[in-house]
Design an enzyme around this catalytic site. Sequence first.
Site, PDB file in Angstrom:
ATOM      1  N   PHE A 137       7.495 -23.186  15.254  1.00  0.00           N
ATOM      2  CA  PHE A 137       7.509 -24.650  15.135  1.00  0.00           C
ATOM      3  C   PHE A 137       6.332 -25.305  15.837  1.00  0.00           C
ATOM      4  O   PHE A 137       6.101 -26.504  15.686  1.00  0.00           O
ATOM      5  CB  PHE A 137       8.795 -25.211  15.748  1.00  0.00           C
ATOM      6  N   HIS A 152      18.736 -36.813  18.050  1.00  0.00           N
ATOM      7  CA  HIS A 152      17.287 -36.651  17.915  1.00  0.00           C
ATOM      8  C   HIS A 152      16.664 -37.701  16.999  1.00  0.00           C
ATOM      9  O   HIS A 152      15.447 -37.794  16.902  1.00  0.00           O
ATOM     10  CB  HIS A 152      16.964 -35.251  17.396  1.00  0.00           C
TER      11      HIS A 152
END
Length: 501
Positions: free
Chosen positions: A333, A82
């Site tokens: 999130f 990521h």
Amino acid sequence: MIVLDGSNLTPNAVVSIMKGEIGLELAESSRSRVEKARKAVDEIVTSGQPAYGINTGFGDLVSVAISAEDLSTLQENLVRSHACGMGESMDPLHVLGMMTIRANSLLVGNSGIKWETIQTIASMIQARIAPVVPRIGSLGASGDLAPLSHMSLGLMGEGMVDVDTGKEWVRMEASVALSNAGISPISLGAKEGLSLINGTSQMCVWLCIAYHEISSLISASEVALALSIEAAHGSVSPFDERIHSVRPHDGQLKTASRIRFLLDKSANLNSHADCEKVQDAYSFRCSPQVIGAVRDILSDLENTLSIELNSVTDNPLIFITDDGVDVVSGGNFHGEILGMRADSTHLAIHELASISERRIAQLLDPSTTGLPAFLAEDPGLTSGLMILQYAAAAAISEIRATLGPATATNIVVSGQQEDHVSMGATACWLLIQSISNASSVIAAEMITASIALDHRTEEIGPNLQPYLDLIRSIVPVDHGDVRRDISVQNLLGSICNGSYN
């Protein structure tokens, strides 16, 4: 010193920590919560019970089971894969602020992360070690995955970091910087990688900076307005307390009250006694309604940040009760509320700059002020401040071109698992850029009003005089044709540091 406990972080504290104005420690009272959640994660791993993010794949790979012996590798792979951000590096100060926000969120105790991992974040902040983080990569949902992954690499002793030597930032390998500071790199356990990267910390730090800077900018814009009223021989009547008491929006009341204070005992109060002008232009007369509306937007932003900074924003979350442990998947999130606040604040900043530019134009117009055209020393031979208004108009054009709303953009990712994203990081970053442009416009108005007032003989209000003195100490009055770009830049510092509060 601030002792972080997951509940007491404020926007101004974030800015002070990242600037090194105050230090931080972790509240020992938070440790038991953190360790209980971590113990719950370890028990899930031992039981083999499938739980997203603990012993499964991520995103659209949620159905793939991961063996216990591969869980550490799973988390490290998550961070490395990521860490694919793009563009220029984030300001290391911003990275330190992002780390502060992440640590505080993890201290709430629902993330299942090890206490030692949070300690490492705090130690790096204390040592002024900021991982190098490419700015672009977050979609504002699933958190700020790419930026926080680059942050996490630094915690792991991988990648590059910027180190504050006290004189400058020096870039070096993370492993070297951590070794020099006596900090051990973290070794990720089950769920820890996901807990570190799945949050709204990049969006939040930019909004904290925006909140801090806008607070100062509003105060500066009110000073600029008061100076422009004095310079234009405008009327104080639109700030009459009675007018605002019958439309009592909080921001409007505050701005009108401050302008009355700044203009108190000014000789200009009597300038309309025998004046043929009935009303001033909207950019003067309606300024409490406009600046006040910006104040109200800022108040909304403060309320949002006070909640978000002390919230848990990763996924899944660990909840422990007397009946056992629940691992619950949700969407904390998702940065929609931050993106929408940034978009609305961006519009407010545009209006603050736009009405300021209109007052600049009024001060340069002899039909409004009776002063020389463009405040030129010898109109025709000299141009005066003509192009200062041009530059202000160009700055506003940049603000307008990036207004968005960024949150209206949606790009589906992760095999349609993540099919609605906020683009909150984009919204927050664009807001930061526009605040800088808006500050330049306010600086231009201050310069214009200062020079216009030099043509006047009346004394301005005693409460306003110190601000004019400050402006002229930074940018001395010069009626000739001189470059003004340096003057604007010199004023920006005093605007940003709250000199006009």
